[in-house]
Design an enzyme around this catalytic site. Structure first.
Site, PDB file in Angstrom:
ATOM      1  N   GLU A 323       0.841  -1.204   0.000  1.00  0.00           N
ATOM      2  CA  GLU A 323       0.000   0.000   0.000  1.00  0.00           C
ATOM      3  C   GLU A 323       0.878   1.257   0.000  1.00  0.00           C
ATOM      4  O   GLU A 323       0.484   2.298  -0.502  1.00  0.00           O
ATOM      5  CB  GLU A 323      -0.938  -0.015   1.208  1.00  0.00           C
ATOM      6  N   HIS A 352       6.057 -27.401   2.193  1.00  0.00           N
ATOM      7  CA  HIS A 352       5.219 -28.474   1.650  1.00  0.00           C
ATOM      8  C   HIS A 352       4.158 -27.896   0.742  1.00  0.00           C
ATOM      9  O   HIS A 352       3.119 -28.497   0.497  1.00  0.00           O
ATOM     10  CB  HIS A 352       4.592 -29.262   2.803  1.00  0.00           C
ATOM     11  N   LYS A 456     -12.851   2.539  -2.728  1.00  0.00           N
ATOM     12  CA  LYS A 456     -13.990   2.879  -1.865  1.00  0.00           C
ATOM     13  C   LYS A 456     -15.068   3.568  -2.697  1.00  0.00           C
ATOM     14  O   LYS A 456     -16.258   3.289  -2.577  1.00  0.00           O
ATOM     15  CB  LYS A 456     -13.537   3.786  -0.710  1.00  0.00           C
TER      16      LYS A 456
END
Ligand code: PA5
Length: 529
Positions: A323, A352, A456
């Protein structure tokens, strides 16, 4: 390829050690040359000067015309005004006082002598730090057990509330939002208010707000008579707010020593103010990132903490780094598409999973190993002669680091003695400053987030369209096709959005879609009343 002797020498030449923190930074497995370090010197002269100006109160976030003050939080004496110094120290004192009152039952829920749980509502910078720190210090007997609502997912909210069950009556709710207007936090709050009401509980006697001074949330909390409010300031960014009230309130309530976290950050800040790359661990990280990614984000940073408690560090860093550094324009307005992609989970578990690709697949990354020297505070049995489980963890880390290097894949290793408040505070400060330095090196503003703000707004547009669609269907007594709706709403360019909204409303039994679901253009819809 360098010989083992040369590598051992390079390791010793570049090893950084902070004696009070017991913290090491090893960048010897990043293949920069002495010439590269020399070339970076002038860039670092600028980066050090930028940091000095930032800490002295310069407008380091020019787009938003804001100072950038998260470094003051742990060294209030360097804050540029007396008022700021007072705000910082008084807030910490107030947090401790509030925590003491909650722990001793002076502040308690209406129906019980003590609060048992915390429910933290917030997103992004208002959630990731508290989540990371909670995981670091989780134990069976925390004074208050924390859960989080950090999304707009109703099913996720249901689960958190179901798991709290009857303990809702002894839950302290923290609503955390700097702007006080982020939909996820606002919706989370409304959902929880509703759950309290449904359970016959008085939400206001359970709620505190951590929010920007003067925000809508602060006004609401005051008007409703919530238990308390703690301030966020415009000079603290969400992703650098862990050592502000955002992180300190939940941490203190969980019994975490916030003064030690602040001390760890303070020590790291002092160490990372040294204007010499070789003696400055944050500068070493920023230089390594620059080398590894060619100063353009050409390689990703894979963060592998070999410690369960540090699991969320990779996610926390993902936000802090991406960000902050993921920006379209540089400070001069040039289009640069900067950034550094970060992902990771934990070792040895990931060995793994995706470490297969790291070892052998596309070499588009560099790794950061986080090593913790102390295995555990309790003795563990030998799993084979002379070997305990923790020895395996070290073996896996070392083995992976060596294997990656031998196959042309670079890495950084950060080592701490144990996971403590001191070292966690130091890690946060180390990476905050590495991000600040890197932003200077590539000339971007690390302290704004236009992409987040755009997201937003884009969300709000879709919701607005939904409201128009529903009111149109309400006023219509016949089924309407998508095209008819888009024409009536003068929203033909949003026809696909209207389809997605309709499909979602249909799945949630709000409207009825008639026709062949595989042919969106043929569908007709009406409201279910
Ligand atoms: O780092 C940031 O600025 C963001 O991630 C914010 O923390 C996030 O958008 C939440 O914002 P707010 O705290 O205003 O609700």
């Amino acid at each position: 390829m360098s010989s083992a002797v040369e590598l051992w020498q390079r390791y010793q030449d570049w090893l950084y050690y902070h004696s009070e923190l017991g913290l090491y930074v090893d960048i010897s497995r990043i293949r920069f040359t002495p010439d590269f370090v020399t070339q970076m010197q002038p860039k670092f002269v600028k980066a050090f000067a930028d940091m000095k100006a930032l800490e002295a109160g310069a407008i380091a976030n020019p787009d938003e015309q804001r100072m950038v003050g998260h470094y003051w939080l742990r060294t209030p004496e360097i804050a540029p005004t007396e008022e700021l110094r007072r705000d910082i120290t008084e807030t910490i004192d107030r947090i401790e006082d509030f925590t003491k009152k909650v722990h001793t039952g002076v502040i308690h829920p209406p129906s019980a002598p003590k609060f048992t749980d915390i429910l933290s509502i917030g997103i992004g910078g208002s959630a990731l730090g508290p989540q990371f720190v909670a995981q670091c210090f989780n134990k069976a007997d925390v004074p208050l057990k924390i859960s989080f609502i950090d999304n707009c997912d109703p099913d996720g909210i249901d689960l958190v509330l179901d798991l709290l069950g009857d303990r809702l009556s002894t839950t302290l709710v923290l609503v955390i939002s700097k702007s006080g207007g982020t939909p996820e936090a606002a919706n989370g709050m409304k959902e929880v208010e509703f759950a309290f009401e449904k359970a016959g509980l008085n939400f206001t006697k359970h709620a505190i707000a951590i929010t920007g001074v003067g925000s809508a949330l602060e006004k609401y909390a005051i008007a409703q008579g919530w238990l308390d409010q703690f301030p966020m300031y415009d000079w603290i960014g969400g992703r650098t707010s862990e050592l502000s009230a955002v992180g300190l309130v939940p941490a203190a309530l969980q019994g975490i020593d916030i003064r030690e976290m602040l001390r760890g950050a303070n020590l790291m800040d002092a160490a990372t103010r040294i204007e010499d790359i070789r003696q400055n661990p944050a500068a070493m990280l920023a230089m390594s990132w620059y080398f590894a990614s060619n100063g353009k984000g050409e390689k990703d940073m894979v963060v592998l903490p070999y410690k369960d408690r540090l699991l969320l560090f990779s996610r926390y860093l993902q936000q802090l780094v991406m960000e902050s550094l993921g920006k379209e324009q540089d400070l001069d307005g040039n289009t640069v598409y900067q950034g550094l992609a970060v992902y990771g989970n934990k070792g040895s578990t990931d060995q793994h999973a995706y470490v297969q690709q790291l070892r052998e697949g596309v070499p588009n990354f560099f790794a950061t190993f986080i090593e913790v020297l102390q295995d555990s505070i309790t003795p563990h049995p030998e799993v084979e002669a002379g070997v305990v489980t923790g020895d395996y963890l070290l073996g896996f880390l070392q083995g992976t680091r060596n294997a990656l290097y031998e196959n042309g894949r670079d890495s950084i290793t950060v080592t701490i003695p144990f996971v403590s408040e001191l070292t966690v505070g130091a890690l946060i400060a180390l990476y905050e400053r590495a991000v600040s330095f890197y932003a200077s090196l590539v000339n971007i503003n690390a302290y704004h987030q236009p992409g987040v703000e755009a997201g937003k707004k884009a969300g709000a547009k879709v919701l607005n369209l939904q409201q128009k669609l529903v009111s149109l269907l309400k006023s219509s007594n016949v089924s309407l096709s998508l095209e008819e709706i888009a024409t009536k709403l003068d929203a033909l360019e949003d026809i696909e959005s209207l389809y997605h909204i309709a499909r979602h409303l249909h799945a949630n039994s709000k409207i009825l879609l008639e026709g062949d679901l595989s042919k969106p253009a043929t569908l007709k819809m009406m409201l279910i009343v």
